[in-house]
Write a protein that holds these residues in place. Sequence first.
Motif, short mmCIF file in Angstrom:
data_model
loop_
_atom_site.label_atom_id
_atom_site.label_comp_id
_atom_site.label_asym_id
_atom_site.label_seq_id
_atom_site.Cartn_x
_atom_site.Cartn_y
_atom_site.Cartn_z
N CYS A 14 39.89 47.67 36.11
CA CYS A 14 39.12 46.86 37.06
C CYS A 14 39.97 46.50 38.27
O CYS A 14 39.49 46.56 39.41
N VAL A 43 38.78 47.16 42.08
CA VAL A 43 38.54 45.98 42.92
C VAL A 43 39.58 45.89 44.03
O VAL A 43 39.27 45.55 45.17
N GLU A 52 30.46 43.15 34.49
CA GLU A 52 31.60 42.33 34.89
C GLU A 52 32.39 42.99 36.01
O GLU A 52 32.82 42.32 36.97
N ARG A 79 32.88 41.36 39.80
CA ARG A 79 34.17 41.17 40.46
C ARG A 79 34.19 41.85 41.82
O ARG A 79 34.80 41.33 42.77
#
Length: 289
Positions: A84, A88, A117, A121
């Motif tokens: 992630c 991100v 999720e 984000r």
Amino acid sequence: MARRKIVVAMMMHETNTFSPLPTTIESFRPLAGDAALEEFGDTNTQLGGFLHVAREIGAEVVVPLAAGAHPSGYVERAAYEDMCDAIVGAIRSGCDAAFLALHGAMVAEHVDDGEGELLRRIRAVAPRLPIAVGLDFHAHMTAPMVANATVITGYRIYPHVDMGETGERAARTLVRALNGDVAPVMVWGSRPMMTSTLVHAPSRQPMKDVVDLALAAEASGAVLNASVFGGFPHADVPHLACAAVIVCDRRPDVGRALLDRMLGLAWARRAAFLYTGAPLASQIAHART
């Protein structure tokens, strides 16, 4: 027109929460940059489809992560966080759009909606970023996934041989949105039913008629995209269900009507989505004929 910068990433896992084998970062064989482009360019994968469309429009492509693991147990917390962070972080650095190749059934040790999720984000650092998402037919659709994406499409063939096509469908709709030709609005829904992987193939009944409604609506131009998701029953998560997502151009009315028709048909056939095996002796006899 200035050259567009697009973040293209893959983070895919079909999590069997009943498996005792945790899924580590090594299981994903993560790649990035040129190594990812060399591995996935011109392949029949979601990432390959996304890259194909990005090349067509002459975009600058950034690949912060290309990672996929075979079905297995919960994704380890550290692995999920590392993946992630890579995606991100690239988006936080600035881009015009994101093409994300996801599965839709990722469950981490600390997150039961891995894709929702991730998208939450991303939205936290890029509230207005156009995001195209491709998903597997065996995805668990959730409200955070739909709320935080711009376009969602899913596989429509099983065995999955339309992976590249699925990425292209999502990417082309998003490009049309970037050009101002369409304004995507998504509607979605689900029914509380567990469909068996042994009987819910899109090419066979009882699912075929449901998928055919989606195919016809998208082919006719009535909606931008239409996808059905059978779900992945080997996961103990609260959002396991049969679901559908419709991408409409501005007005969601047609999409809602289509959604209700598709899910209503699936619900009416819910008993047929349960697998009932024949006695072993009769199966052996059948195999010998």
